[in-house]
Design an enzyme around this catalytic site. Structure first.
Site, PDB file in Angstrom:
ATOM      1  N   ASP A  61       4.056  -6.763  -0.866  1.00  0.00           N
ATOM      2  CA  ASP A  61       3.569  -5.498  -1.851  1.00  0.00           C
ATOM      3  C   ASP A  61       2.368  -6.136  -2.656  1.00  0.00           C
ATOM      4  O   ASP A  61       1.875  -7.188  -2.659  1.00  0.00           O
ATOM      5  CB  ASP A  61       4.709  -5.039  -2.598  1.00  0.00           C
ATOM      6  CG  ASP A  61       4.962  -3.682  -2.566  1.00  0.00           C
ATOM      7  OD1 ASP A  61       3.689  -2.923  -2.299  1.00  0.00           O
ATOM      8  OD2 ASP A  61       5.910  -2.952  -2.646  1.00  0.00           O
TER       9      ASP A  61
ATOM     10  N   ASP B 279       2.482   5.586  -1.149  1.00  0.00           N
ATOM     11  CA  ASP B 279       3.905   5.674  -0.358  1.00  0.00           C
ATOM     12  C   ASP B 279       4.064   7.153   0.218  1.00  0.00           C
ATOM     13  O   ASP B 279       3.750   8.142  -0.284  1.00  0.00           O
ATOM     14  CB  ASP B 279       4.985   5.489  -1.214  1.00  0.00           C
ATOM     15  CG  ASP B 279       5.038   3.860  -1.569  1.00  0.00           C
ATOM     16  OD1 ASP B 279       4.292   2.994  -1.100  1.00  0.00           O
ATOM     17  OD2 ASP B 279       5.740   3.601  -2.627  1.00  0.00           O
TER      18      ASP B 279
END
Length: 393
Positions: free
Chosen positions: A150, A205
């Site tokens: 991430d 996302d």
């Protein structure tokens, strides 16, 4: 003397670049699996859940159609020891990660884990910055097969440098690990990451509750919005290097069956990774049918490795094409309207690339051959739904 100097320079450059590559021959088709975040986030993830998801992947038939990765997302780690090695949260994972990975492997599946290029993960657990080689060494010892990496808490960092550093660390550790880059497309990784990662996020996302469109707080997008963001990126995808519009939301929230079918179909057309995020243990029969549809999975997993692209745009009605091996192609009619829409299928006027001669037409969701492209026809596509054809020479 000059020749000796040149020889030493070559040796130095060779030694310094020996790890400057990713593992090849991995993810030759888009990865398929399951990730813990969309359903369990931080609070709900634990050792029992991961074991039961591995069991369900086998029992529900997902393994049989190609799903193979069980990936723990954030919140498995809690600190570092005096030597800088990552410490597992023993409350959540009392048996340790190695034992859990072995269990997943015993099911004939592969095991994935999560970290972050910054000082902390998105859930404020320890990130990998400054510990890349120690973490990669640990993952290799545990038997990890897939790393989602991430991009939270990376202020002042350069994305190219950070992701290349972990790539090199993974390679040095010696275990082939699929490298999933998750920096949300902020630095256009499709332009530079082909030799860094095996897949890279192209977007922020997906809304984990299966929202069709719109965004929540500016960083969660409906899945149809993510489709729009893939237009023009098809030239960057191929075997071993995939555009990733984020995980599937099929089975999450109150997503109706028509939208779930359309969502899954578009991910198949986009050659996107098929990473489910629902609770596999108690999913509905319709969600299971969608996630295990062999015809659509074959489109996604086609070895030619081409990402689909839009060939007709009528506002809220689109036609997408995906080239397939052996001269086949997939054609998807995507109705974005909130009402049924009729569409005249005229094969020679649909701007289909490399279309020549006659093809047999198979309606993939109906699993039925409906004729050949010698004949045009009128079709009604339900609201927020798709019709997907496979054309075979």
């Amino acid at each position: 003397m000059k020749s000796i100097y040149l020889f030493l320079v070559v040796c130095f450059l060779s030694a310094s670049s020996i790890y400057a590559q990713k593992f090849e021959n991995l993810a030759l088709t888009p990865p398929m699996g399951w990730n813990s975040w969309n359903t369990f986030e931080c609070e709900g993830v634990n050792e029992t859940v991961i074991r039961e998801m591995a069991d369900a992947m086998v029992e529900k038939g997902l393994k049989d159609v190609g799903y193979e990765y069980i990936v723990i997302d954030d919140c498995w780690q809690i600190g570092r020891d005096d030597n800088g090695y990552i410490i597992v949260d023993k409350e959540k994972f009392p048996s340790g990660i190695k034992v859990l990975a072995d269990y997943v492997h015993s099911k004939g599946l592969k095991f994935g884990i999560y970290s972050d290029a910054g000082t902390m993960t998105c859930a404020r657990r320890p990130g990998s910055k400054g510990f890349e080689y120690k973490d990669a060494e640990t993952y290799a010892k545990w038997g990890v097969d897939y790393l989602k990496y991430d991009w939270c808490f990376t202020e002042g960092q350069d994305a190219k440098t950070s992701y290349k550093l972990m790539r090199d660390a993974l390679y040095k550790a010696g275990r082939p690990i699929v490298f999933s880059m998750c920096e949300w497309g902020e630095n256009k990784p499709w332009e530079w990451a082909e030799n860094v990662g095996h897949l890279w996020r192209t977007t922020l996302d997906i809304d984990m509750n299966g929202r069709y469109d719109g965004n929540v707080n500016g960083n969660l997008f409906g899945w149809s919005d993510l489709v729009d963001m893939q237009v023009g990126l098809e030239k960057y995808a191929g075997p071993g290097h995939w555009n990733d519009p984020d995980m599937l939301a099929v089975g999450n929230g109150d997503m109706p069956i028509n939208e779930a079918r359309a969502h899954f179909s578009m991910w198949a057309m986009l050659a996107a990774p098929l990473m489910a995020g629902n609770d596999l243990r108690n999913m509905s029969f319709s969600d299971q049918e969608i996630l295990t549809n062999k015809e659509l999975i074959a489109i996604n997993q086609d070895v030619l490795g081409k990402q689909g692209f839009k060939v007709v745009d009528l506002g809220n009605f689109e036609v997408w094409q995906k080239p397939l091996s052996n001269g086949d192609m997939a054609i998807c009619l995507f109705n974005r309207e909130i009402k049924n829409t009729k569409y005249q299928v005229n094969w020679n006027q649909m701007n289909i690339k490399d279309f020549s001669g006659a093809y047999t037409i198979k309606n993939l969701w109906q699993n039925k051959v409906i004729g050949t492209t010698d004949t045009n026809f009128l079709i009604e596509v339900p609201a927020r739904d798709v019709v997907v054809f496979r054309l075979t020479k």
